[in-house]
Design an enzyme around this catalytic site. Structure first.
Site, PDB file in Angstrom:
ATOM      1  N   ALA A  81       0.844  -1.197   0.000  1.00 13.61           N
ATOM      2  CA  ALA A  81       0.000   0.000   0.000  1.00 13.61           C
ATOM      3  C   ALA A  81       0.879   1.246   0.000  1.00 13.61           C
ATOM      4  O   ALA A  81       1.946   1.269   0.607  1.00 13.61           O
ATOM      5  CB  ALA A  81      -0.911   0.002   1.230  1.00 13.61           C
ATOM      6  N   VAL A  82       0.385   2.266  -0.672  1.00 16.00           N
ATOM      7  CA  VAL A  82       1.065   3.555  -0.752  1.00 16.00           C
ATOM      8  C   VAL A  82       0.045   4.633  -0.407  1.00 16.00           C
ATOM      9  O   VAL A  82      -1.120   4.548  -0.812  1.00 16.00           O
ATOM     10  CB  VAL A  82       1.644   3.777  -2.172  1.00 16.00           C
ATOM     11  CG1 VAL A  82       2.205   5.178  -2.332  1.00 16.00           C
ATOM     12  CG2 VAL A  82       2.705   2.720  -2.479  1.00 16.00           C
ATOM     13  N   GLU A 114      -2.232 -12.187  -4.645  1.00 14.63           N
ATOM     14  CA  GLU A 114      -3.610 -12.052  -5.115  1.00 14.63           C
ATOM     15  C   GLU A 114      -3.877 -10.571  -5.333  1.00 14.63           C
ATOM     16  O   GLU A 114      -3.430  -9.737  -4.548  1.00 14.63           O
ATOM     17  CB  GLU A 114      -4.626 -12.581  -4.094  1.00 14.63           C
ATOM     18  CG  GLU A 114      -4.606 -14.077  -3.915  1.00 14.63           C
ATOM     19  CD  GLU A 114      -3.734 -14.504  -2.748  1.00 14.63           C
ATOM     20  OE1 GLU A 114      -3.279 -13.627  -1.990  1.00 14.63           O
ATOM     21  OE2 GLU A 114      -3.495 -15.705  -2.602  1.00 14.63           O
ATOM     22  N   ASN A 119      -8.339  -4.033 -10.284  1.00 15.57           N
ATOM     23  CA  ASN A 119      -7.266  -3.116  -9.909  1.00 15.57           C
ATOM     24  C   ASN A 119      -6.235  -3.090 -11.044  1.00 15.57           C
ATOM     25  O   ASN A 119      -5.163  -3.684 -10.966  1.00 15.57           O
ATOM     26  CB  ASN A 119      -6.631  -3.554  -8.586  1.00 15.57           C
ATOM     27  CG  ASN A 119      -5.647  -2.539  -8.048  1.00 15.57           C
ATOM     28  OD1 ASN A 119      -5.185  -1.669  -8.769  1.00 15.57           O
ATOM     29  ND2 ASN A 119      -5.323  -2.675  -6.782  1.00 15.57           N
ATOM     30  N   TYR A 126       2.371  -5.462 -11.649  1.00 13.34           N
ATOM     31  CA  TYR A 126       2.792  -6.847 -11.443  1.00 13.34           C
ATOM     32  C   TYR A 126       3.216  -7.503 -12.751  1.00 13.34           C
ATOM     33  O   TYR A 126       4.204  -8.246 -12.786  1.00 13.34           O
ATOM     34  CB  TYR A 126       1.683  -7.659 -10.764  1.00 13.34           C
ATOM     35  CG  TYR A 126       1.313  -7.143  -9.394  1.00 13.34           C
ATOM     36  CD1 TYR A 126       2.273  -6.636  -8.516  1.00 13.34           C
ATOM     37  CD2 TYR A 126      -0.004  -7.143  -8.958  1.00 13.34           C
ATOM     38  CE1 TYR A 126       1.934  -6.153  -7.263  1.00 13.34           C
ATOM     39  CE2 TYR A 126      -0.352  -6.673  -7.702  1.00 13.34           C
ATOM     40  CZ  TYR A 126       0.616  -6.176  -6.862  1.00 13.34           C
ATOM     41  OH  TYR A 126       0.277  -5.701  -5.622  1.00 13.34           O
TER      42      TYR A 126
END
Length: 159
Positions: A81-82, A114, A119, A126
């Site tokens: 997370a950012v 996952e 998203n 990825y």
């Protein structure tokens, strides 16, 4: 051994510490519908099999993090997370690059994760990092409207 990786925006990446749990919970809550509580991060950070990495400035203000789990010759990205204001600036990539560099010193040879099939920004990152979709899990993520999202399971070799 001091571990330190450069990141964009005047930040760097380093291993997380137990004292970072509150900041990780805050950023996770800003990033996901069901953020994890501070106590969960405290448990993860106290466990050597779940290393975490924080992107922070020279004053150790944390802007993002990645949390992984290592089991035998496999690693799993548990979450990344950012902070909202720092997104889209390469920080997620810098965190993942640090994860990969550190995993080279571990027995892990394959990594899994996952990701919500909707998203697209995360999936694009990825894929750039060499992950490929290997399966999916219907109803894996809860959404605010009560529906459930499908997760893509992605994997890549670590070399």
């Amino acid at each position: 051994m001091l571990k330190f990786w450069m990141a964009p925006g005047g930040l760097h990446v380093e291993p997380a510490e137990t004292r970072d749990a509150k900041d990780l919970a805050r950023i996770h809550g800003q990033s996901f519908y069901r953020g994890w509580p501070t106590a969960d991060f405290e448990s993860f950070l106290a466990d050597r099999t779940t290393p975490a990495y924080v992107a922070c400035d020279a004053h150790r203000r944390i802007a993002g993090f990645a949390l992984i789990r290592i089991a035998a010759d496999e690693a799993e990205l548990l979450t990344i997370a950012v902070e909202p204001r720092r997104r889209g600036k390469g920080l997620g990539r810098a965190l993942m690059d640090a994860v990969f560099a550190d995993l080279m010193l571990s027995p892990a040879r394959r990594m899994f994760l996952e990701v919500d099939e909707q998203n697209s920004a995360a999936i694009k990152l990825y894929e750039k990092l060499g992950f490929a979709t290997i399966s999916s899990r219907k109803g894996y993520y809860a959404r605010p409207d009560g529906s459930a999202a499908t997760a893509l399971v992605m994997a890549r070799d670590l070399g």
